[in-house]
Scaffold this motif. Structure first.
Motif: not given
Length: 600
Positions: A74-80, A82-93, A131-135
């Motif tokens: 799912s989109f939610e799982k991929k996003k989770e 990708i974002g796991r343990n990251l401090q910041e995402i610029i351009g998340e939208e 990242f690879l697990k999220a496709g």
């Protein structure tokens, strides 16, 4: 499956997390499906393996299976992920739009091929697994040209060798955590950064970027000096262009690269290119509580360190009871152990409660913060995990070819040079190798301040790795070098002069500098050792590498004065004595900006 099969399985799993190593594969699940419903209590490793496979199977989270489980994610799982343990995402939208559209996010992670990679690189490797697990489509860039541009951290003659070393060691790291290499694209910077199109874009970018913006962008990454080389100012622009030429949606890196990332968001649109998404890892503390660095031996564990050395380094690591801040040992479990293994076993004697398995980092941190978990038990347990991770890498580098590659890329001693048709230096004639009497070493300035009784003098505390502790050094650098630029700096010092008092304070060494004098002005800068040098490394004149320096120079013989008149910096920035380089095991001593300068 018979009992003896279970016993063999238990023995195998006592040294491996899974049948294939450190990540689960299809073979684990095929064996799992044929297990009996109950496992005898004494087969603890089989029980642990079965429990974890049940969890993995439930989540559909297999790192090293032939097919990454991302197609139905799912989109939610991929996003989770990708974002796991990251401090910041610029351009998340923008990232969310790509993921919701059903497209795979294309991203790259780049590493400048400078000092030898260490265990902190596992932080990035574990995220690449996410990242690879999220496709995601992941590219790894070996940024060889960047390594040279960053104040020549990688000498040009070693560039290709170090890039090759990085490629082998990074791939060995990925294999050790079960990341399938066939899902990755590996690129070397100079394969495209020397092209006509890329070079033209560098010129175009230089016409729209100011010196101030370029220097500011590289402030946290590029080595900072008072008079920066033009190459260091190019570095951020090239990293921005890499996003376009690698055709990615996003770039992944440490939060120390944030200024380069925000610079890229402005620079690329100025050339008509699309700005990218930026994903940032936190900076994981090293063993001393500060950033883990290739140039600071005490702060890091090398990927080829043997088990005993790993234990020794961890034993000395900063790990204050109850302190969860700047704790490199604890941070390693959060950013490496749990993302890779999903659990962490604390090893301790029955007297102190026996072993305990943690499946949640927050609980581990809570127990450590409340001092329910002792630092010694945490260190021993982390050492066991690190040695498991490093085992396959060390084994890979046992081959003669890779051993030679390591020595060639990071030479431990300078190669002997033939002296055909070359007369020996005059001062070395008549059995008087005078330059070899100097005890020159690499030191690190721990603190620099003004002399309390002299405005023209600085007072420095410099670490040379000696058991007696750091030395006090008085230097006449006030007005020439700023105190701010000296803090924490690696320098070259003469250590066997007779100590002498300077305005009431004894100076125990002398900091070596280059200088250029005109009729109206004098410019001075500190000599610099190669970036991979360690505290206490020997500095020597080429011909006298094997000579033992005198314990203390006799002032009456004027040894320093005789040598000093022939010390100079060439027009290539190399420190020399009578045309022979001042060397370390990692390369020559240099002056960052001054040329044709004297040394004193």
């Amino acid at each position: 499956m018979t009992k003896i099969d279970l016993e063999e399985l238990n023995n195998k799993l006592s040294t491996n997390s899974y049948l294939g190593g450190f990540a689960c594969s299809q073979a684990d699940f095929e064996t799992f499906d044929s297990l009996p419903s109950s496992i005898p209590d004494h087969l603890a490793h089989v029980q642990r393996w079965k429990r974890h496979l049940q969890q993995v199977k439930k989540e559909g989270d297999i790192i090293a299976s032939k097919k990454m489980p991302s197609e139905d994610m799912s989109f939610e799982k991929k996003k989770e992920l990708i974002g796991r343990n990251l401090q910041e995402i610029i351009g998340e939208e923008r990232m969310n739009e790509i993921l919701k559209s059903g497209k795979d996010l294309k991203l790259y992670w780049g590493t400048a091929t400078t000092g030898r990679p260490h265990i902190a690189y596992f932080v990035a490797m574990s995220k690449i697994g996410d990242f690879l697990k999220a496709g995601c489509e992941v590219t790894i860039l070996f940024a060889d040209l960047h390594a040279y541009l960053d104040n020549m951290k990688a000498p040009w003659e070693l560039l290709a060798l170090r890039s090759k070393y990085y490629e082998h060691v990074i791939k060995a790291m990925l294999r050790s955590i079960g990341v399938p290499l066939e899902k990755l694209r590996f690129v070397q910077g100079t394969d495209y950064q020397l092209s006509r199109e890329y070079t033209l874009d560098v010129y175009r970018l230089s016409s729209v970027v100011t010196e101030h913006d370029a220097k500011k962008a590289g402030a946290e990454v590029v080595k900072q000096v008072d008079h920066p080389l033009l190459s260091g100012l190019l570095y951020p622009g090239l990293q921005a262009l890499d996003e376009e030429y690698l055709k990615v949606d996003a770039q992944f890196g440490g939060v120390d690269q944030r200024k380069i990332f925000t610079f890229a968001e402005k620079a690329l649109p100025a050339l008509g290119y699309t700005k990218r998404i930026h994903l940032m890892n936190p900076m994981v503390p090293g063993l001393t509580g500060t950033k883990m660095s290739s140039s600071e031996e005490d702060s890091k564990i090398d990927l080829l360190d043997e088990p005993n050395l790993v234990k020794k380094k961890l034993k000395k690591a900063f790990c204050e009871p109850g302190n969860i801040e700047n704790n490199g040992v604890l941070a390693f479990t959060k950013h490496v152990v749990f993302p890779i293994f999903a659990e962490f076993e604390v090893l301790r004697s029955d007297e102190f409660g026996g072993n305990r398995m943690y499946t949640d980092y927050d609980q581990l941190e809570k127990d450590y913060g409340s001092e329910a978990l002792h630092p010694g038990d945490l260190k021993n347990s982390v050492a066991a995990v690190i040695n498991k991770l490093l085992g396959p890498i060390i084994q890979t580098f046992q081959s003669p070819e890779l051993k030679k590659l390591k020595e060639d890329a990071y030479p431990t001693a300078p190669k002997a040079k033939a002296a055909k048709k070359k007369q020996p230096p005059q001062a070395a004639v008549d059995n008087e190798p005078i330059a070899g009497k100097l005890d020159m070493r690499v030191g690190k300035i721990l603190k620099a301040e003004k002399h309390p009784d002299a405005d023209s003098l600085y007072l420095e505390t410099i670490d040379f790795g000696e058991e007696k502790g750091a030395r006090t050094v008085v230097s006449g650098l006030s007005g020439f070098v700023t105190l701010e630029s000296m803090q924490g700096k690696m320098v070259v010092c003469l250590c066997n002069l007779k100590p002498q008092k300077m305005r009431g304070i004894e100076s125990q060494a002398m900091v070596l500098c280059s200088s250029v004098r005109t009729e109206t002005n004098r410019t001075v800068e500190l000599l610099e050792p190669p970036v991979d040098c360690q505290i206490g490394d020997k500095v020597f004149v080429e011909s006298f590498a094997n000579q033992t320096p005198e314990v203390r120079l006799n002032p009456k013989k004027k040894v320093w004065e005789k040598v000093q008149v022939d010390l100079k910096v060439t027009n290539d920035g190399i420190a020399c004595w009578q045309d022979q380089k001042l060397m370390t095991s990692n390369g020559p001593i240099t002056s960052p900006n001054l040329r044709d300068a004297s040394i004193s």
